[in-house]
Scaffold this active site. Structure first.
Site, PDB file in Angstrom:
ATOM      1  N   PHE A   1       0.830  -1.202   0.000  1.00 47.99           N
ATOM      2  CA  PHE A   1       0.000   0.000   0.000  1.00 47.99           C
ATOM      3  C   PHE A   1       0.865   1.253   0.000  1.00 47.99           C
ATOM      4  O   PHE A   1       1.867   1.330   0.715  1.00 47.99           O
ATOM      5  CB  PHE A   1      -0.862   0.070   1.267  1.00 47.99           C
ATOM      6  CG  PHE A   1      -1.948  -0.948   1.365  1.00 47.99           C
ATOM      7  CD1 PHE A   1      -3.195  -0.718   0.798  1.00 47.99           C
ATOM      8  CD2 PHE A   1      -1.752  -2.136   2.055  1.00 47.99           C
ATOM      9  CE1 PHE A   1      -4.224  -1.647   0.916  1.00 47.99           C
ATOM     10  CE2 PHE A   1      -2.767  -3.075   2.180  1.00 47.99           C
ATOM     11  CZ  PHE A   1      -4.003  -2.824   1.609  1.00 47.99           C
ATOM     12  N   ASP A   2       0.451   2.248  -0.776  1.00 45.73           N
ATOM     13  CA  ASP A   2       0.915   3.601  -0.542  1.00 45.73           C
ATOM     14  C   ASP A   2       0.242   4.071   0.751  1.00 45.73           C
ATOM     15  O   ASP A   2      -0.747   3.482   1.194  1.00 45.73           O
ATOM     16  CB  ASP A   2       0.514   4.481  -1.735  1.00 45.73           C
ATOM     17  CG  ASP A   2       0.846   5.939  -1.501  1.00 45.73           C
ATOM     18  OD1 ASP A   2       2.018   6.228  -1.208  1.00 45.73           O
ATOM     19  OD2 ASP A   2      -0.066   6.777  -1.597  1.00 45.73           O
TER      20      ASP A   2
END
Length: 214
Positions: free
Chosen positions: A10-11
């Site tokens: 995930f960002d």
């Protein structure tokens, strides 16, 4: 037979936690300090995503390091006032963790501020690996941070998906060889992300669960 995805990268900003107002106000504060009266809110939106060095060095080659210091001082001072959770993110990430997925964060933030955001939103308990800007030589869209996260998780690109709100995330995933998912709540807008052809578009974070067979 297709390989099952068991790793989710995930960002952070704009994907897991809503830092949009913090980032925009930090940019506006910095631009007003160095370029008074020249930048409005819509002018700084393109700055979201790239590293601070990439953004400020283009604007001020001689003084970009001071601009970074000004940005970070304001950002840290106002962090807990302006950062909040996106709806459904905590529950979705917890479900992935409970179902045995390996979870990592790949971000262009520095690791100390990453920890602040995760702790503030209660997400700090779920991620085995965090690859921040101070852990790599090159930021997204270069594949280096994604490949580093996968190596630390003992995973591989064909078993992973990268989830993000910016084209740097989608291109980073493609460059690393992972599947990619864009989030439709990106402040840059759904259309901006669609032109980079992510494998999936998530209307809400829980949409990733059926994609991964949960």
């Amino acid at each position: 037979m297709s390989i099952k995805i068991d790793t989710v990268l995930f960002d952070l900003d704009g994907t897991l936690i809503d830092t949009n107002e913090l980032i925009i106000s930090s940019f506006l504060h910095t631009m007003e300090t160095y370029f008074p009266g020249q930048y409005e809110r819509e002018d700084v939106l393109p700055f979201l995503g790239p590293s601070l060095k990439d953004t400020f060095e283009k604007l001020n080659p001689e003084g970009y390091e001071d601009m970074i210091k000004t940005y970070r001082a304001y950002n840290l001072a106002n962090h807990d006032l302006l950062v909040k959770s996106f709806e459904g993110v905590y529950e979705t990430v917890r479900t992935l963790k409970e179902n045995g997925f390996q979870l990592g964060i790949v971000t262009t933030k520095l690791s100390d501020v990453v920890q602040m955001g995760l702790k503030l939103t209660g997400l700090d308990e779920f991620f085995e690996v965090i690859v921040a800007l101070d852990h790599v030589e090159k930021a997204k869209p270069d594949p280096e941070p994604l490949l580093k996260a996968l190596d630390l998780l003992d995973s591989s690109p064909d078993r992973a998906i990268m989830v993000g709100d910016n084209h740097h995330d989608i291109l980073g995933g493609k460059n690393a060889g992972t599947k990619t998912a864009a989030v439709a709540w990106s402040i840059k807008g759904r259309a901006h992300l669609e032109q980079y052809h992510p494998d999936y578009m998530l209307e809400k974070m829980a949409d990733i669960l059926p994609i991964l067979g949960v």
